[in-house]
Scaffold this motif. Structure first.
Motif, PDB file in Angstrom:
ATOM      1  N   ARG A  64     -17.118 -44.583  12.686  1.00 18.30           N
ATOM      2  CA  ARG A  64     -17.468 -46.001  12.644  1.00 18.30           C
ATOM      3  C   ARG A  64     -18.756 -46.277  13.386  1.00 18.30           C
ATOM      4  O   ARG A  64     -19.609 -47.008  12.916  1.00 18.30           O
ATOM      5  CB  ARG A  64     -16.370 -46.822  13.287  1.00 18.30           C
TER       6      ARG A  64
ATOM      7  N   PRO B 276     -18.194 -47.121   4.599  1.00 15.77           N
ATOM      8  CA  PRO B 276     -17.608 -47.923   5.675  1.00 15.77           C
ATOM      9  C   PRO B 276     -16.363 -48.696   5.258  1.00 15.77           C
ATOM     10  O   PRO B 276     -15.556 -49.039   6.106  1.00 15.77           O
ATOM     11  CB  PRO B 276     -18.744 -48.884   6.057  1.00 15.77           C
TER      12      PRO B 276
ATOM     13  N   LEU C  74     -10.275 -49.377   4.088  1.00 17.76           N
ATOM     14  CA  LEU C  74      -9.594 -50.671   4.000  1.00 17.76           C
ATOM     15  C   LEU C  74      -8.545 -50.674   2.900  1.00 17.76           C
ATOM     16  O   LEU C  74      -8.654 -49.981   1.916  1.00 17.76           O
ATOM     17  CB  LEU C  74     -10.609 -51.776   3.720  1.00 17.76           C
TER      18      LEU C  74
ATOM     19  N   TYR D  85      -8.314 -56.363   1.119  1.00 21.08           N
ATOM     20  CA  TYR D  85      -9.460 -56.405   2.012  1.00 21.08           C
ATOM     21  C   TYR D  85     -10.663 -55.777   1.334  1.00 21.08           C
ATOM     22  O   TYR D  85     -11.775 -56.288   1.377  1.00 21.08           O
ATOM     23  CB  TYR D  85      -9.162 -55.659   3.314  1.00 21.08           C
TER      24      TYR D  85
ATOM     25  N   VAL E 150     -14.330 -57.474   0.567  1.00 21.80           N
ATOM     26  CA  VAL E 150     -15.548 -56.875   1.115  1.00 21.80           C
ATOM     27  C   VAL E 150     -16.502 -56.463  -0.005  1.00 21.80           C
ATOM     28  O   VAL E 150     -17.709 -56.698   0.068  1.00 21.80           O
ATOM     29  CB  VAL E 150     -15.201 -55.666   2.007  1.00 21.80           C
TER      30      VAL E 150
ATOM     31  N   GLU F 121       1.118 -48.763  21.995  1.00 22.58           N
ATOM     32  CA  GLU F 121       0.878 -49.969  22.778  1.00 22.58           C
ATOM     33  C   GLU F 121       1.847 -50.090  23.954  1.00 22.58           C
ATOM     34  O   GLU F 121       2.574 -51.056  24.093  1.00 22.58           O
ATOM     35  CB  GLU F 121       0.958 -51.199  21.881  1.00 22.58           C
TER      36      GLU F 121
ATOM     37  N   ILE G 254      -5.270 -61.995   8.769  1.00 20.45           N
ATOM     38  CA  ILE G 254      -4.678 -62.783   7.699  1.00 20.45           C
ATOM     39  C   ILE G 254      -3.166 -62.850   7.857  1.00 20.45           C
ATOM     40  O   ILE G 254      -2.531 -61.897   8.287  1.00 20.45           O
ATOM     41  CB  ILE G 254      -5.095 -62.254   6.318  1.00 20.45           C
TER      42      ILE G 254
ATOM     43  N   LEU H 132     -17.915 -59.687   8.373  1.00 25.73           N
ATOM     44  CA  LEU H 132     -16.597 -59.339   7.858  1.00 25.73           C
ATOM     45  C   LEU H 132     -16.441 -57.825   7.779  1.00 25.73           C
ATOM     46  O   LEU H 132     -15.435 -57.263   8.217  1.00 25.73           O
ATOM     47  CB  LEU H 132     -16.414 -59.957   6.469  1.00 25.73           C
ATOM     48  N   VAL H 133     -17.470 -57.159   7.226  1.00 20.46           N
ATOM     49  CA  VAL H 133     -17.375 -55.709   7.087  1.00 20.46           C
ATOM     50  C   VAL H 133     -17.237 -55.064   8.454  1.00 20.46           C
ATOM     51  O   VAL H 133     -16.368 -54.216   8.670  1.00 20.46           O
ATOM     52  CB  VAL H 133     -18.621 -55.166   6.362  1.00 20.46           C
ATOM     53  N   LEU H 134     -18.065 -55.514   9.397  1.00 22.99           N
ATOM     54  CA  LEU H 134     -18.011 -54.912  10.729  1.00 22.99           C
ATOM     55  C   LEU H 134     -16.632 -55.099  11.350  1.00 22.99           C
ATOM     56  O   LEU H 134     -16.044 -54.161  11.881  1.00 22.99           O
ATOM     57  CB  LEU H 134     -19.073 -55.551  11.635  1.00 22.99           C
TER      58      LEU H 134
ATOM     59  N   LEU I  12     -13.813 -55.609   9.903  1.00 20.59           N
ATOM     60  CA  LEU I  12     -12.767 -54.841   9.236  1.00 20.59           C
ATOM     61  C   LEU I  12     -12.864 -53.360   9.568  1.00 20.59           C
ATOM     62  O   LEU I  12     -11.856 -52.656   9.608  1.00 20.59           O
ATOM     63  CB  LEU I  12     -12.843 -55.050   7.733  1.00 20.59           C
ATOM     64  N   ILE I  13     -14.085 -52.882   9.797  1.00 27.11           N
ATOM     65  CA  ILE I  13     -14.212 -51.474  10.132  1.00 27.11           C
ATOM     66  C   ILE I  13     -13.633 -51.205  11.517  1.00 27.11           C
ATOM     67  O   ILE I  13     -12.906 -50.246  11.735  1.00 27.11           O
ATOM     68  CB  ILE I  13     -15.681 -51.035  10.073  1.00 27.11           C
ATOM     69  N   PHE I  14     -13.949 -52.103  12.445  1.00 26.09           N
ATOM     70  CA  PHE I  14     -13.508 -51.832  13.812  1.00 26.09           C
ATOM     71  C   PHE I  14     -12.118 -52.363  14.116  1.00 26.09           C
ATOM     72  O   PHE I  14     -11.406 -51.824  14.930  1.00 26.09           O
ATOM     73  CB  PHE I  14     -14.526 -52.398  14.811  1.00 26.09           C
TER      74      PHE I  14
ATOM     75  N   PRO J 130      -9.232 -53.413  11.685  1.00 24.74           N
ATOM     76  CA  PRO J 130      -8.775 -53.671  10.322  1.00 24.74           C
ATOM     77  C   PRO J 130      -7.787 -54.824  10.218  1.00 24.74           C
ATOM     78  O   PRO J 130      -7.530 -55.311   9.142  1.00 24.74           O
ATOM     79  CB  PRO J 130      -8.112 -52.354   9.923  1.00 24.74           C
TER      80      PRO J 130
ATOM     81  N   GLU K 143      -0.673 -53.912  15.266  1.00 26.75           N
ATOM     82  CA  GLU K 143      -1.059 -53.108  14.132  1.00 26.75           C
ATOM     83  C   GLU K 143      -0.300 -53.578  12.903  1.00 26.75           C
ATOM     84  O   GLU K 143       0.822 -54.062  13.002  1.00 26.75           O
ATOM     85  CB  GLU K 143      -0.663 -51.640  14.385  1.00 26.75           C
TER      86      GLU K 143
END
Lengths: 421, 377, 299, 319
Positions: free
Chosen positions: A9, B115, B119, B123, B127, C16, D254, D299-301, D303-305, D307, D315
């Motif tokens: 990432r 990237p 997902l 999602y 995206v 967690e 969401i 949004l992309v960032l 979701l990458i970091f 999700p 989670e």
């Protein structure tokens, strides 16, 4: 399952940042070197490309079809329908060698996609000549289609400068003429007006990112700077159908201009003015707009917010204006005073009809029309029209340009005398 | 019930492809340019559909931004293939540009894909939708490369030795060849080890990974292949319309392609062709004069409906407009084709949720949504 | 250091703050059938998920055949020689039996037989994560070759595919599914689905096979034939087997040694007989659950 | 091109208030997305159009009551009536859409309802644009009293106050309904697990319908606020705010109501202030449209970091 990807990432984040940086640099690079714009005229090669270096005869049985490519639906229909109507009234009570004119309307949506599609359909409908397309983007995209078919078309309203200086070895498209005053002329007058009459030293520019808006705003910036003025802030572009101008307005406030210059269309100018005037500080900031904004729908939509706006309209009222006005009122119940580019459309249609009268040859009850001769006659046009004297330069542009300025007073457009606010 | 559908499924797929090719060639030979243009568009979208099918149908990745790749292909050809383009001097031969577009398309696909591929479905959808918009906004704002909204035109035409490909019919032949190639490629892929890996990922990604499949790699592969097919379509579309501008690459293209894949029956190449004919061909036909003439015969229907509208206007505040004369219905239908399109999408989905011609597997998936065999809590 | 030797050292897994596994060590010599038992929620399946890379353990190490494999993604671990089945059967239910098996042999089609984690790459991966620009050209080329092969289908690709299909058929025969190659997985009877899952796991060429409740939901006859199958597999494929099981009859019948987990900790280890006598085990199973020979350990 | 630094406090205050107002609208719309997603795992693509219908219904009421001539106390009445009409119209639309396009597909493959939702979206926006307006816009009458007051460098107009206040009130009401009423408990139970809820005797269909209705009421009010604030309304107006609101919902995690609200404000602020901040970097000049790029990149960032959204702690459930 999640933390394992962390490493990749970060790599991607960095890649993304690098990309963003590249784009940012690419976008902010200094541009607009004027491409000089040598005003080359039609060339033999141009005629050859259009197939008009020799006779190109089409035979018409029955009424003579002339095309109209205009925005009949969509955001700009308020501009396009009066244009189409105005062109049609030019044939009221007129016959060419005993034949009537049959108008073929196609919707070009004022868009670069609609233009070629409409041109295609007009060519298929075997029109002998055409009015339109009405917008610069659509015109640019359909120039070649008309040219390939050898069909001469006259735009009543496409004002982008480079339409008559396309980048091709054959020079300007010989099949393209236009009646309106060019963006450059309009912008020059507006710049003068803003600097000399409104005494504005600093201008903020907002523009539609389409061909027309970009061209007009660039011309204005050029002339305003030539006058001695300064462009403050970053010129703000927006896409059609934008409604949220709040962010631009905050930029305007921060830039503290003396005048706001807007190159766009009334559909976006309406919410822009409403949001602009809702802001206390900008209630009386002078606002100068181009011809795309001067429309009746601006007055009905923006109401009070439009009050005091200065709008330009290229062209003047010629000797035939009253004739046109009456015919338009009779046939379409329209008001010629409010039909932007209506007079130009009327004159474009008149130029075609006048040329047809000279070149159409009767043969066995049918009419033979040589597209080459028709093109030549249109180029030689010289008559008093509804928008003043109609003559074409050697590259298809209108010769001799006049620009009128209006101010919105009491919900109406009032023409300004030279040098008055 | 041995329906026509199930009988059609017995016919080998190459026979479908051949039929389509023959229909296309017949159309090319006999029909006039207006029809040939429709055939071109149908084939183009069918090709795009086959590309997206790899991503959505085979690998199960919901991509709402397919237009990004279509645009990439078109812009590669436009930027390097038009004298007018601002950033590149000279013109590169089209036959060099075509593979270049395909490769750059694949590259963009991977760049966008990497990237976001971790997902999950919905999602990913949103995206990719964002990516589609970003590509369009980039094209709109990077005037130095794309000429912004003015677009790039007057592209150099492909040269095939004996002349230039410059006519609608020539382009139809070109896209038919491309469609056949894509058909071959995608069906070979589907029936290979790669296709099996995609299918496993679609069925259960975690388990597929547990069975030794590098899921990121195969998802990326699907994305890249779909993207390169999208770019191929764009590269053929660009010289055909001879005009490349941001406005041509709106979300509606992505929606069209996705809808025709799903309406045709996901995972099924022949279905994609049918879907394309329905969603692309029919709206085009609505614009024809012949259609207008046919509809003009329905004057009586208009009178009846107008009476109803009058009545409604009389009893309510609403001021509904009258229906136009039936002579104008053809034009109106062309104008309202998106309304029809939207309604059609809903209708087909409600009546046939797995599409008109679902592939065998997709059909299975739908039949038994009640999960898990008995005996498991 | 022999093939199939599993050595788990002080494995810990936290979600967690919640400890699912604490300090679990386990050694399974090659070829052994090892049982993993414990009450519900003891951490048995979590353990499997850690071993196969579905979870990344928060502490501890996993060594297989002398290679450290923890921290790798599941597909790498699968290549290194661990394969598994699932508690609630997770077949590719719309694919046929043979296709399921072929997915399992994915990594082996094309001549590869198993996957060794080279030391340098392993260390490198651990430091830098999985993605590096250095690997891009190579993996791009590999992808291109693979796609090209799938499209052109040269003789080698066809032969590999044919061989894999033959191997798959033999595998199906081994687990007793001969003749069902083209049946769609979801249409198979329940017991056969379990067998198919095992066949799929075997197709990856494992040295260590993890079976998560292979006899769940089966009647005594079916269970007995499953036990026989597990033994047969161990002998035929020379794998080590670790299985989670609740049916004590099965555990006692097939396992050579047993590890007992409770609340994420190892509480006992030994032969079935030893474990059965262990006081801690009895305590863990007390109350609602009685541990009797042949009894059923779960409600 | 001259680079001018626009770093006055007033400028940032202006953009901040702009961001907050846009954010309020996003938040209101996002609630509908997040609730429907919570119970059905469906991206209700037509939600942007539900919002659009609300804007038109409100417009109809305002025009019927006199348009620009409304004044004095009538303004308040007109606004209330407009919002009620908008909520009702949006609700009607949403329920019709649910009944026609979603309910028959509740057990269909996952993509079917999505396509059907896209179909509804295309249908409604073009029905209004092509069918009724022939592509033109309508403009809200500018009846709201001008003026405002200053808080330090911040100048807030009455309209902006009203907009933020009204959206906060709506959100508070929604929160109350979901947390404190029987209806809300039903929705939460269905969101948790549809099967379990029906075992517990909860009418799942009813809960779903109520979810759609509540989301639509929020969207309807948002429509009126949007019209009052930006003035121009058209059939296609729902698309961009719709996508943005969904983005906001995803940003917030969401399925989470609080997340949608925070996500809405967060997105509104980032895309307005964020773009301007980027423009402060020398040499960078992002045009106005780039706020969409900023929003989607964000949004992309995220979701990458993360999700599962910025504000969600847990989670997502793993299969």
């Amino acid at each position: 399952m999640t933390n394992r990807r962390r490493g990749s990432r970060w790599t991607w984040l960095m890649a993304l940042a690098a990309l963003t940086a590249i784009f940012a640099v690419a976008c902010s690079g200094d541009d607009d070197d004027d491409d000089g714009g040598d005003e080359a005229g039609f060339t033999d090669a141009g005629y050859k490309a259009a197939g008009l270096d020799k006779a190109r005869i089409i035979t018409v049985d029955g009424d003579i079809p002339i095309g109209i490519s205009s925005a009949l639906t969509g955001e700009v229909a308020g501009l396009g329908i009066p244009i189409a109507d105005s062109a049609e009234v030019a044939s009221e009570g007129i016959t060419v060698k005993g034949k009537k004119i049959k108008w073929v309307r196609e919707d070009d949506l004022c868009s670069p996609e609609g233009g070629p599609a409409a041109a295609d359909r007009l060519v298929k409908a075997k029109v002998v000549a055409a009015i339109g397309p009405i917008c610069s983007g659509g015109t640019r995209a359909s120039l070649k289609i008309f040219d390939d078919a050898g069909i001469t078309h006259i735009s009543p309203s496409a004002t982008a400068g480079d339409l008559t200086t396309p980048a091709r070895p054959e020079g300007p498209y010989v099949t393209f003429f236009r009646v309106p005053v060019l963006n450059a002329d309009e912008a020059r007058e507006q710049a003068k007006f803003a600097y000399d009459t409104l005494k504005a030293k600093k201008a903020f520019v907002i523009f539609d990112t389409d061909d027309y808006g970009k061209d007009l705003s660039a011309e204005f910036q050029k002339y305003f700077k030539e006058e001695g003025g300064e462009i403050v802030g970053t010129p703000a572009g927006y896409e059609k159908k934008t409604t949220d101008f709040k962010s631009i307005i905050a930029n305007i406030k921060a830039a503290k201009p003396d005048v706001i210059y807007h190159a766009g269309f009334y559909a976006e100018a309406t919410p822009f003015l409403q949001q602009l005037r809702a802001d206390g500080d900008l209630k009386s900031m002078p606002y100068v707009g181009g011809d795309g904004i001067k429309n009746e729908e601006l007055l009905t939509g923006a109401k009070d917010a439009a009050e005091g706006a200065y709008l330009a309209l290229p062209g003047t009222q010629g000797s035939q204006f009253e004739t046109y006005k009456k015919a338009y009122a009779d046939k379409f119940k329209g008001d010629a005073e409010t039909a932007t580019f209506g007079a130009e459309a009327y004159d474009a249609a008149t130029a075609i009809i006048k040329a047809l009268e000279k070149v159409a040859v009767e043969k066995d009850g049918k009419l033979e029309i040589d597209l080459k001769k028709l093109n030549e006659e249109i180029k030689k046009s010289s008559f008093e029209g509804a928008s003043g004297k109609v003559e074409f330069e050697d590259n298809g542009n209108r010769a001799g340009a006049v620009v009128r300025l209006f101010k919105v007073v009491g919900g109406k457009y009032v023409q300004l005398e030279a040098g008055k606010k | 019930m041995p329906s026509i559908r199930s009988q059609l499924q017995q016919v080998p797929e190459w026979a479908h492809a051949l039929t389509f090719l023959v229909v296309g060639l017949l159309g090319w030979y006999f029909l006039d340019d207006t029809w040939v243009r429709v055939l071109f568009l149908v084939t183009l979208y069918a090709t795009l559909g086959m590309g997206l099918n790899v991503v959505v149908g085979l690998a199960g990745l919901l991509d709402l931004g397919f237009v990004a790749f279509f645009a990439t292909g078109a812009y590669v050809v436009a930027i390097w293939g038009a004298p007018i383009s601002p950033s590149v001097e000279g013109v590169v031969n089209y036959w060099v540009l075509l593979p270049m577009a395909v490769f750059i398309g694949a590259g963009v696909g991977m760049l966008l894909g990497l990237p976001v591929l971790p997902l999950r479905g919905d999602y990913l959808a949103i995206v990719t939708l964002g990516f589609g918009e970003i590509i369009r906004i980039l094209a709109l704002n990077m005037d130095d490369y794309t000429r912004g909204s003015s677009g790039i035109f007057a592209l150099a035409k492909p040269d095939y030795g004996a002349g230039k490909i410059d006519h609608v019919g020539d382009f139809l032949i070109m896209i038919l060849i491309a469609a056949m190639v894509v058909w071959f490629v995608t069906s070979r892929l589907r029936d290979s080890k790669v296709g099996r890996a995609w299918e496993a990922i679609r069925e259960d990604e975690d388990v597929a990974q547990g069975m030794g499949i590098n899921t990121t790699r195969y998802k990326l592969m699907a994305f890249a292949i779909g993207a390169s097919i999208g770019a191929l379509g764009g590269a053929i579309y660009a010289p055909f319309v001879d005009f490349v501008a941001p406005a041509q690459f709106g979300l509606i293209v992505s929606i069209n392609v996705l809808a025709l894949v799903i309406i045709g029956g996901m995972g099924n190449t022949s279905g994609v062709v049918v879907g394309s004919a329905l969603l692309i061909g029919v709206p085009e036909l609505l614009q024809f004069e012949e259609t207008a003439n046919l509809l003009a015969k329905f004057g009586w229907l208009r009178d009846g409906l107008n009476t109803v509208i009058d009545g409604f206007n009389a009893i309510s505040f609403a001021d509904l407009g009258k229906l136009p004369p039936s002579e104008e219905w053809g034009d109106k239908l062309a104008l309202y084709r998106f309304i029809v399109f939207g309604a059609l999408l809903v209708l087909v989905m409600v009546l046939r949720p797995s599409g008109l011609f679902p592939s065998r597997r997709r059909e299975l998936e739908f039949q038994a949504e009640e999960p898990e065999p008995a005996g498991i809590a | 250091m022999a093939a199939g030797e599993l050595d788990v050292r002080a494995l810990g897994m936290q979600f967690e703050g919640l400890s699912a596994l604490t300090d679990v060590s386990l050694f399974v010599p090659p070829g052994e059938i090892h049982g993993l038992i414990g009450p519900n929620g003891a951490g048995k399946t979590t353990m499997f998920n850690c071993l196969t890379g579905f979870y990344k353990p928060t502490s501890g190490e996993v060594w297989l055949s002398g290679e450290r494999i923890d921290g790798f993604p599941p597909h790498v671990i699968s290549g290194a020689g661990i394969s598994r089945t699932f508690q609630n059967i997770r077949l590719f239910s719309n694919m046929t039996a043979i296709e399921n098996v072929l997915v399992g042999s994915h990594g082996r089609i094309g001549g590869q037989t198993g996957f060794h984690v080279p030391k340098r790459r392993r260390e490198w991966l651990r430091i830098k994560g999985r993605f590096s620009p250095r690997h891009v050209p190579k993996s791009l080329a590999a992808g291109l070759v693979e796609v090209a092969g799938a499209i052109a289908q040269p003789p080698t690709v066809r032969r590999n595919e044919r061989d894999a299909t033959e191997r798959g058929k033999r595998l199906l025969k081994s687990v007793g599914l001969a003749g069902r190659e083209n049946a769609v997985a979801r249409n198979l009877p329940y017991g056969d689905q379990r067998r198919l899952e095992i066949a799929r796991a075997l197709a990856t060429g494992p040295r260590l096979l993890l079976l998560d409740e292979p006899t769940a939901g089966m009647n005594p006859q079916e269970s007995a034939s499953m036990v026989a199958l597990i033994r047969q597999i161990r002998d035929e494929f020379e794998t080590t087997v670790v299985l989670i099981e609740h049916q004590m009859r099965v555990v006692m019948g097939v396992c050579e040694r047993i590890t007992v987990l409770d609340y994420g900790r190892k509480i006992s280890e030994g032969t079935p007989a030893e474990v059965q006598r262990d006081a801690k085990v009895i305590e863990a199973y007390l109350g609602t659950r009685a541990l009797k020979d042949g009894g059923h350990a779960t409600p | 091109m001259t680079v001018i630094f626009l770093t006055t406090a007033e400028f940032w205050a202006d953009q901040f208030v702009n961001g907050l107002t846009t954010g309020s609208i996003y938040a209101l719309i996002a609630l509908g997305y997040t609730m429907v997603y919570g119970v059905l795992q469906l991206i209700n693509f037509a939600h942007g159009e539900v919002f659009m219908i609300g804007a038109f219904a409100g417009y109809g009421v305002l025009v019927a009551m006199g348009g620009d001539d409304i004044s004095g106390a009538m303004i308040a009445l007109a606004l209330v009536l407009a919002m009620i009409a908008a909520s009702a119209a949006s609700m009607g639309t949403a329920l019709a859409v649910e009944r026609i396009a979603y309910r028959p597909l509740r057990n269909a493959p996952r993509l079917a309802p999505l396509i059907s939702a896209i179909g509804v979206s295309v249908f409604l926006s073009h029905l209004v644009d092509d069918g009724f307006l022939t592509g033109r816009s309508k403009y809200y009458p500018g009846i709201f009293p001008d003026g405002g007051f200053d808080i330090g460098p911040m100048a807030i107009t009455y309209l902006q106050m009203f907009l933020m206040g009204a959206s906060l009130a709506m959100m508070a009401a929604l929160w109350w309904v979901i947390q404190r009423t029987k209806l809300g408990r039903g929705i939460r139970a269905v969101a948790e697990s549809r099967d379990n809820a029906s075992l517990m005797g909860i009418d799942v269909n009813r809960a779903i319908v109520v979810t759609f209705a509540l989301g639509a009421i929020m969207a309807g009010v948002a429509g009126v606020l949007y019209g009052l604030y930006y003035s121009a309304i058209r059939g296609s107006m729902g698309f961009i705010p719709g996508v943005k609101a969904f983005t906001a919902a995803v940003l917030g995690g969401i399925g989470s109501v609080q997340g949608a609200v925070i996500g809405g404000y967060f997105l509104g602020l980032t895309e307005t202030v964020g773009r301007e901040l980027l423009n402060e970097i020398p040499g960078v000049n992002l045009p106005n449209q780039w706020k969409d790029v900023v929003a989607f990149s964000l949004l992309v960032l995220v979701l990458i970091f993360r999700p599962t959204g910025i504000f969600r702690q847990k989670e997502a459930k793993r299969a």
